[in-house]
Design an enzyme around this catalytic site. Structure first.
Site, mmCIF file in Angstrom:
data_model
loop_
_atom_site.group_PDB
_atom_site.id
_atom_site.type_symbol
_atom_site.label_atom_id
_atom_site.label_comp_id
_atom_site.label_asym_id
_atom_site.label_seq_id
_atom_site.Cartn_x
_atom_site.Cartn_y
_atom_site.Cartn_z
ATOM 1 N N ARG A 286 3.007 8.625 8.776
ATOM 2 C CA ARG A 286 2.750 10.051 8.567
ATOM 3 C C ARG A 286 1.747 10.604 9.577
ATOM 4 O O ARG A 286 1.902 11.707 10.081
ATOM 5 C CB ARG A 286 2.243 10.289 7.134
ATOM 6 C CG ARG A 286 3.387 10.542 6.134
ATOM 7 C CD ARG A 286 2.852 10.610 4.714
ATOM 8 N NE ARG A 286 3.757 11.252 3.771
ATOM 9 C CZ ARG A 286 4.860 10.726 3.273
ATOM 10 N NH1 ARG A 286 5.260 9.540 3.675
ATOM 11 N NH2 ARG A 286 5.587 11.381 2.394
ATOM 12 N N HIS B 293 7.140 5.557 12.303
ATOM 13 C CA HIS B 293 7.346 6.381 11.113
ATOM 14 C C HIS B 293 6.075 6.880 10.457
ATOM 15 O O HIS B 293 6.144 7.753 9.598
ATOM 16 C CB HIS B 293 8.149 5.602 10.063
ATOM 17 C CG HIS B 293 7.365 4.497 9.417
ATOM 18 N ND1 HIS B 293 7.209 3.270 9.989
ATOM 19 C CD2 HIS B 293 6.676 4.453 8.245
ATOM 20 C CE1 HIS B 293 6.485 2.499 9.199
ATOM 21 N NE2 HIS B 293 6.133 3.184 8.139
ATOM 22 N N HIS C 56 13.911 5.770 11.835
ATOM 23 C CA HIS C 56 13.639 5.930 10.398
ATOM 24 C C HIS C 56 14.367 7.176 9.877
ATOM 25 O O HIS C 56 14.545 8.152 10.611
ATOM 26 C CB HIS C 56 12.125 6.068 10.246
ATOM 27 C CG HIS C 56 11.594 5.966 8.847
ATOM 28 N ND1 HIS C 56 11.800 6.952 7.910
ATOM 29 C CD2 HIS C 56 10.860 5.013 8.234
ATOM 30 C CE1 HIS C 56 11.214 6.609 6.773
ATOM 31 N NE2 HIS C 56 10.624 5.422 6.945
ATOM 32 N N GLU D 113 -1.893 5.162 3.143
ATOM 33 C CA GLU D 113 -1.872 3.754 2.733
ATOM 34 C C GLU D 113 -3.261 3.158 2.492
ATOM 35 O O GLU D 113 -3.439 2.332 1.594
ATOM 36 C CB GLU D 113 -1.116 2.915 3.772
ATOM 37 C CG GLU D 113 0.387 3.171 3.822
ATOM 38 C CD GLU D 113 0.765 4.389 4.662
ATOM 39 O OE1 GLU D 113 -0.132 5.016 5.275
ATOM 40 O OE2 GLU D 113 1.971 4.723 4.711
ATOM 41 N N ASP E 240 0.798 -1.231 0.000
ATOM 42 C CA ASP E 240 0.000 0.000 0.000
ATOM 43 C C ASP E 240 0.831 1.281 0.000
ATOM 44 O O ASP E 240 0.380 2.324 0.466
ATOM 45 C CB ASP E 240 -0.903 -0.002 1.238
ATOM 46 C CG ASP E 240 -0.122 -0.278 2.521
ATOM 47 O OD1 ASP E 240 1.102 -0.040 2.522
ATOM 48 O OD2 ASP E 240 -0.732 -0.715 3.510
ATOM 49 N N GLU F 4 -0.290 -8.995 -0.922
ATOM 50 C CA GLU F 4 -0.801 -8.390 0.329
ATOM 51 C C GLU F 4 -2.004 -7.489 0.023
ATOM 52 O O GLU F 4 -2.073 -6.323 0.400
ATOM 53 C CB GLU F 4 0.278 -7.596 1.083
ATOM 54 C CG GLU F 4 -0.066 -7.330 2.539
ATOM 55 C CD GLU F 4 0.921 -6.394 3.224
ATOM 56 O OE1 GLU F 4 0.895 -5.187 2.969
ATOM 57 O OE2 GLU F 4 1.745 -6.908 4.011
HETATM 58 C C1 UD1 Z 1 6.940 5.067 3.169
HETATM 59 C C2 UD1 Z 1 5.531 4.645 2.765
HETATM 60 C C3 UD1 Z 1 4.853 3.890 3.913
HETATM 61 C C4 UD1 Z 1 5.737 2.749 4.411
HETATM 62 C C5 UD1 Z 1 7.129 3.274 4.724
HETATM 63 C C6 UD1 Z 1 8.051 2.133 5.105
HETATM 64 C C7 UD1 Z 1 4.276 6.115 1.271
HETATM 65 C C8 UD1 Z 1 3.557 7.394 1.118
HETATM 66 N N1 UD1 Z 1 4.747 5.838 2.484
HETATM 67 O O1 UD1 Z 1 6.805 5.991 4.249
HETATM 68 O O2 UD1 Z 1 3.609 3.382 3.473
HETATM 69 O O3 UD1 Z 1 5.145 2.209 5.573
HETATM 70 O O4 UD1 Z 1 7.680 3.927 3.579
HETATM 71 O O5 UD1 Z 1 9.188 2.619 5.766
HETATM 72 O O6 UD1 Z 1 4.408 5.387 0.311
HETATM 73 N N2 UD1 Z 1 14.368 8.869 3.656
HETATM 74 C C9 UD1 Z 1 15.735 8.858 3.460
HETATM 75 N N3 UD1 Z 1 16.325 7.680 3.066
HETATM 76 C C10 UD1 Z 1 15.612 6.546 2.871
HETATM 77 C C11 UD1 Z 1 14.234 6.561 3.084
HETATM 78 C C12 UD1 Z 1 13.629 7.737 3.474
HETATM 79 O O7 UD1 Z 1 16.398 9.853 3.634
HETATM 80 O O8 UD1 Z 1 16.214 5.526 2.520
HETATM 81 C C13 UD1 Z 1 13.720 10.131 4.051
HETATM 82 C C14 UD1 Z 1 13.595 11.140 2.898
HETATM 83 O O9 UD1 Z 1 13.773 12.438 3.389
HETATM 84 C C15 UD1 Z 1 12.140 10.946 2.470
HETATM 85 C C16 UD1 Z 1 11.477 10.692 3.810
HETATM 86 O O10 UD1 Z 1 12.403 9.865 4.516
HETATM 87 O O11 UD1 Z 1 11.619 12.070 1.784
HETATM 88 C C17 UD1 Z 1 10.118 10.052 3.786
HETATM 89 O O12 UD1 Z 1 10.101 8.940 2.910
HETATM 90 P P1 UD1 Z 1 8.677 8.480 2.255
HETATM 91 O O13 UD1 Z 1 8.911 7.278 1.420
HETATM 92 O O14 UD1 Z 1 7.981 9.632 1.664
HETATM 93 O O15 UD1 Z 1 7.793 8.120 3.529
HETATM 94 P P2 UD1 Z 1 7.960 7.001 4.625
HETATM 95 O O16 UD1 Z 1 7.529 7.603 5.913
HETATM 96 O O17 UD1 Z 1 9.289 6.378 4.527
HETATM 97 N N1 UDP Z 2 13.028 -3.187 9.429
HETATM 98 C C1 UDP Z 2 14.412 -3.251 9.277
HETATM 99 N N2 UDP Z 2 15.205 -2.374 9.949
HETATM 100 C C2 UDP Z 2 14.698 -1.441 10.796
HETATM 101 C C3 UDP Z 2 13.291 -1.376 10.962
HETATM 102 C C4 UDP Z 2 12.485 -2.261 10.250
HETATM 103 O O1 UDP Z 2 14.913 -4.102 8.536
HETATM 104 O O2 UDP Z 2 15.487 -0.680 11.397
HETATM 105 C C5 UDP Z 2 12.179 -4.109 8.645
HETATM 106 C C6 UDP Z 2 11.156 -4.908 9.416
HETATM 107 O O3 UDP Z 2 11.691 -6.129 9.882
HETATM 108 C C7 UDP Z 2 10.056 -5.127 8.382
HETATM 109 C C8 UDP Z 2 10.126 -3.864 7.549
HETATM 110 O O4 UDP Z 2 11.407 -3.287 7.774
HETATM 111 O O5 UDP Z 2 10.386 -6.208 7.526
HETATM 112 C C9 UDP Z 2 9.037 -2.916 7.987
HETATM 113 O O6 UDP Z 2 9.244 -1.673 7.428
HETATM 114 P P1 UDP Z 2 8.499 -0.379 7.942
HETATM 115 O O7 UDP Z 2 8.153 -0.500 9.379
HETATM 116 O O8 UDP Z 2 9.359 0.765 7.541
HETATM 117 O O9 UDP Z 2 7.208 -0.328 7.024
HETATM 118 P P2 UDP Z 2 5.708 -0.891 7.151
HETATM 119 O O10 UDP Z 2 5.774 -2.364 7.342
HETATM 120 O O11 UDP Z 2 5.041 -0.177 8.271
HETATM 121 O O12 UDP Z 2 5.100 -0.491 5.843
#
Ligand code: UD1
Ligand code: UDP
Length: 378
Positions: free
Chosen positions: A216, A214, A247, A142, A106, A128
């Site tokens: 939003r 993490h 995160h 999501e 999602d 999923e």
């Molecule tokens: C995203 C997904 C969420 C998922 C989560 C898993 C969307 C809108 N959200 O949320 O559904 O649960 O990933 O973790 O699709 N950033 C970095 N490096 C990285 C990753 C992120 O710097 O490797 C920072 C960047 O500034 C980025 C911000 O995190 O803009 C947010 O990343 P984003 O993918 O928009 O949202 P998540 O909260 O990670």
């Molecule tokens: N995870 C990881 N390292 C971390 C935190 C989470 O490898 O420091 C893994 C976790 O085991 C799971 C996935 O990341 O497999 C979950 O990701 P996240 O919580 O970011 O996203 P969500 O499942 O909520 O979409």
């Protein structure tokens, strides 16, 4: 046994991913398909919605994208992710014309992948599928992403019977739905067993709490409240420690670090690589999280989960007794954490429950269905 005539060319799958959890949950499917080249040819299409957090997952599972769109920007907004992913995936699909586009879960990459496939009249398989809270803003975005993806998909792979029922209620045809379990459990069991065989699966001392956050809708005040509740917990329990891999989102870090850094019993780190995170789960006493994937994985390691959210699309974990929805109200959180630390019977009850999310064979079930579905049926 192959389900295709030996003369048939392999089915071409484009597996779209962009974030950490998509890589974890799609890796078992990619690896299983790659191990059967007579039946499947696989391209991993990465949007790069995440950068470092995706790269570390790809490396652990040995996945190499055929294309990386590299769209991530600091503090990116949802329209940026959608537009840049849609445009990049669309270009790739136009040129390569795979038989199926596979998306998972999602995220905004998921939705953009499904939409790009639909625009190119390529059938979509949704892994999923069917998770719902029925609240458009929780989790945000999501819930909307998975509803929209569900209505673009041709094959639906819900992890549980409850998720299947959600799809049926939305008018999705029964014959397009197969309950498979969650591919995240395939990944977890593979990793857990590998670590155990190498003697690298720790048992903790029962006083370390693992935290991740993490979402939003939790950013800002709810997350600040969580951090203050952690400080109160640590003040009440002088032998308890907190392990919090933070995160990389600036919106998370700007709240967590000012409140918690410097506390002698709080370990704040960058996100952990997957095997290290599995070790951290194994070492923990219980887990505080707003993550979806962590809720699903923790029961396979016997760890209770307190879920930092007001609604859930994963009622099975609550029904099985492995997880409790505690929201972000600090008092509720403290009360439930104290119960797990003080009440051995409650702890045992939550840690012994069975994992309702899968048996480690989800990816194989999905590939069987894709292999026997004529593409012309779309
Ligand atoms: C995203 C997904 C969420 C998922 C989560 C898993 C969307 C809108 N959200 O949320 O559904 O649960 O990933 O973790 O699709 N950033 C970095 N490096 C990285 C990753 C992120 O710097 O490797 C920072 C960047 O500034 C980025 C911000 O995190 O803009 C947010 O990343 P984003 O993918 O928009 O949202 P998540 O909260 O990670
Ligand atoms: N995870 C990881 N390292 C971390 C935190 C989470 O490898 O420091 C893994 C976790 O085991 C799971 C996935 O990341 O497999 C979950 O990701 P996240 O919580 O970011 O996203 P969500 O499942 O909520 O979409």
């Amino acid at each position: 046994m192959s389900l295709l005539p030996s003369s048939a060319s392999p089915i071409r799958l484009a597996v779209v991913m962009g974030t950490r959890p998509e890589a974890v949950k799609l890796a078992p499917l990619v690896l299983a398909a790659q191990s059967d080249p007579q039946r499947f040819q696989v391209d991993v299409v990465s949007t790069g919605q995440h950068k470092e957090m995706l790269d570390s997952m790809l490396a652990w599972f040995g996945l190499r994208p055929s294309v990386s769109l590299d769209i991530m920007r600091p503090n990116q907004d949802l329209a940026h992710i959608t537009m840049s992913s849609l445009s990049g995936i669309n270009d790739w699909l136009k040129t390569h014309r795979p038989d199926w586009v596979v998306v998972q879960g999602d995220t905004t990459t998921t939705f953009a992948g499904a939409l790009a496939a639909f625009y190119n009249r390529i059938p979509v398989a949704h892994v999923e599928a069917g998770l719902r809270t029925h609240d458009k803003y929780s989790p945000y975005p999501e819930e909307a992403n998975r509803v929209m993806t569900g209505h673009l998909a041709d094959l639906h792979f819900p992890p549980t019977a409850g998720a299947r029922d959600n799809l049926l209620r939305e008018g999705i045809a029964d014959e397009r739905i197969t309950v498979t379990g969650n591919t995240g459990i395939d990944a977890l069991l593979w990793t857990r067993n590998k670590l155990a065989n190498e003697g690298k699966l720790p048992t903790g001392d029962g006083r370390e709490v693992l935290v991740t956050a993490h979402r939003r809708e939790n950013q800002g005040e709810p997350m600040r409240g969580l951090c203050h509740a952690i400080l109160t917990l640590l003040a009440r329990y002088p032998d308890v420690r907190v392990n919090f891999p933070v995160h990389l989102s600036p919106r998370v870090r700007e709240v967590v670090f000012p409140v918690l850094s410097g506390h002698p019993r709080v370990q704040l780190t960058d996100p952990l690589d997957y095997p290290e995170f599995v070790q951290a789960m194994a070492r923990s006493c219980f887990i505080l999280t707003d993550s979806g994937g962590v809720q699903e994985e923790a029961p396979s390691l016997g760890k209770p989960v307190l879920v930092l959210r007001d609604s859930t699309e994963r009622p099975e974990a609550m029904q099985a007794g492995t997880a409790k929805l505690v929201g972000t109200d600090p008092e509720r959180l403290l009360a439930e954490a104290a119960r797990l630390l003080d009440d051995q019977a409650e702890y045992t009850r939550m840690s012994k429950a069975q994992n309702p999310y899968g048996d480690g064979q989800a990816a194989q079930r999905i590939l069987q269905v894709i292999a026997r579905t004529p593409v012309a049926s779309r």
